[in-house]
Design an enzyme around this catalytic site. Structure first.
Site, short mmCIF file in Angstrom:
data_model
loop_
_atom_site.label_atom_id
_atom_site.label_comp_id
_atom_site.label_asym_id
_atom_site.label_seq_id
_atom_site.Cartn_x
_atom_site.Cartn_y
_atom_site.Cartn_z
CB ALA A 27 -0.98 0.03 1.17
CB ALA A 28 4.40 2.04 -0.61
N GLY A 29 2.08 2.73 -2.59
CA GLY A 29 1.54 3.54 -3.69
C GLY A 29 0.21 4.16 -3.34
CG ASP A 30 -3.03 1.77 -2.42
OD1 ASP A 30 -3.12 2.01 -3.64
OD2 ASP A 30 -3.15 0.63 -1.93
#
Length: 310
Positions: free
Chosen positions: A249-252
């Site tokens: 979820a880093a991109g989120d």
């Protein structure tokens, strides 16, 4: 001022292991947990934790996971009136293996996410009057993503698309309706058909996407930071050095932070710095939604990093 999110809600089934398994290999893991996730819901939580009004549009099944996911969003103050309970299917899930290095492997089973349809777009349209920005991803049917982008663009709502996972449908026809496209390096490679392993290759990928109709493209390059291309300029924002615990979820986190900063009127460069800090904090914690930082945490982090955002 409201940020809208149209996208997926998944229950993440997370296994931690010493490393990622090779094909055909069986490993013994350290732990197992069920954690609320889904790219859409993750981005909604990332925005809401930074004290901005956020509403979610999507679907869950009529099961325990669906109830838990709706409850988790509500606890973070997210409007869930348009998160439909679909009695004809099950809630989407993601099986996630996380290595000690923080790297991960993910397999998604869409469930209710795959049944998001035109009725859900009606709920979306009804919220455009008070919305400033729409966050989209590709864990719901690509045709619905395309329609949502067009409807929001026509209503004057800023659209940010995270093209993950890259769908089989050609996204080029909707590029003119997307204000900001935010692939990571793997997705950028899939969209362009060329390798994207460094800044030079990322710059060429941005030019390629812009030739196809995209306007502003941000390529997330992990430890190499973010390369940003607009019709006027290209600039690089380095990554913040942190101890990586979990990259899920880093991109989120990045997209949620980006949406908040843009909605509040920051320049694109300032917004990318804020988004990068949000992502850096998220990878230093375990889990998808549990790792999303608050506004004060991001502000304090940037103060300590001496990053100029004002």
């Amino acid at each position: 001022m409201t940020i809208l999110v149209c996208g997926s809600l998944n229950m993440d089934l997370v296994v931690r292991s010493p490393r990622l398994p090779q094909p055909g290999e069986t490993l013994t893991g350290h732990s197992f947990a069920t954690i609320p996730g889904g790219k859409g819901a993750n981005q909604a939580v990332a925005a809401a934790r930074q004290s901005i009004s956020t509403a979610m549009v999507g679907r869950v099944g009529a099961d325990d996971f669906g109830h838990q996911l709706r409850h988790a969003l509500a606890v973070d103050g997210i409007n869930i009136d348009a998160v439909q309970v679909d009695a004809e299917t099950y809630t989407g899930i993601a099986t996630i293996t996380v290595a000690e290095s923080g790297e991960n492997q993910i397999v998604i089973v869409p469930g209710a996410n795959g049944r998001v349809n035109a009725a859900d777009l009606t709920h979306l349209k009804s919220r455009f009057a008070t919305a400033q920005l729409l966050l989209l991803q590709c864990e719901i049917p690509a045709a619905i993503v395309a329609q949502a982008a067009q409807l929001a663009h026509a209503a004057g709502v800023t659209v940010i698309l995270d093209p993950a996972p890259v769908p089989a449908m050609d996204l080029r026809p909707i590029y003119p309706f997307i204000d900001i496209l935010t692939p990571n390096q793997v997705e950028a490679a899939q969209l362009t058909g060329r390798s994207v392993n460094n800044l030079l290759e990322a710059e060429k990928a941005i030019a390629h996407l812009q030739q196809q109709g995209a306007t502003t493209v941000l390529i997330k390059l992990g430890e190499q930071g973010v390369l940003c291309g607009t019709p006027q300029e290209t600039f690089h924002i380095p990554a913040f050095p942190v101890s990586v615990v979990d990259t899920v979820a880093a991109g989120d986190a990045f997209n949620g932070g980006l949406a908040v900063a843009i909605a509040e009127g920051r320049s694109l460069q300032q917004a990318v710095i804020w988004a990068s800090a949000t992502a850096a904090l998220s990878v230093s914690q375990a889990g998808a939604q549990p790792s999303m930082p608050t506004r004060s945490q991001v502000g304090d982090f940037l103060t300590q990093a001496d990053a100029a955002i004002d």
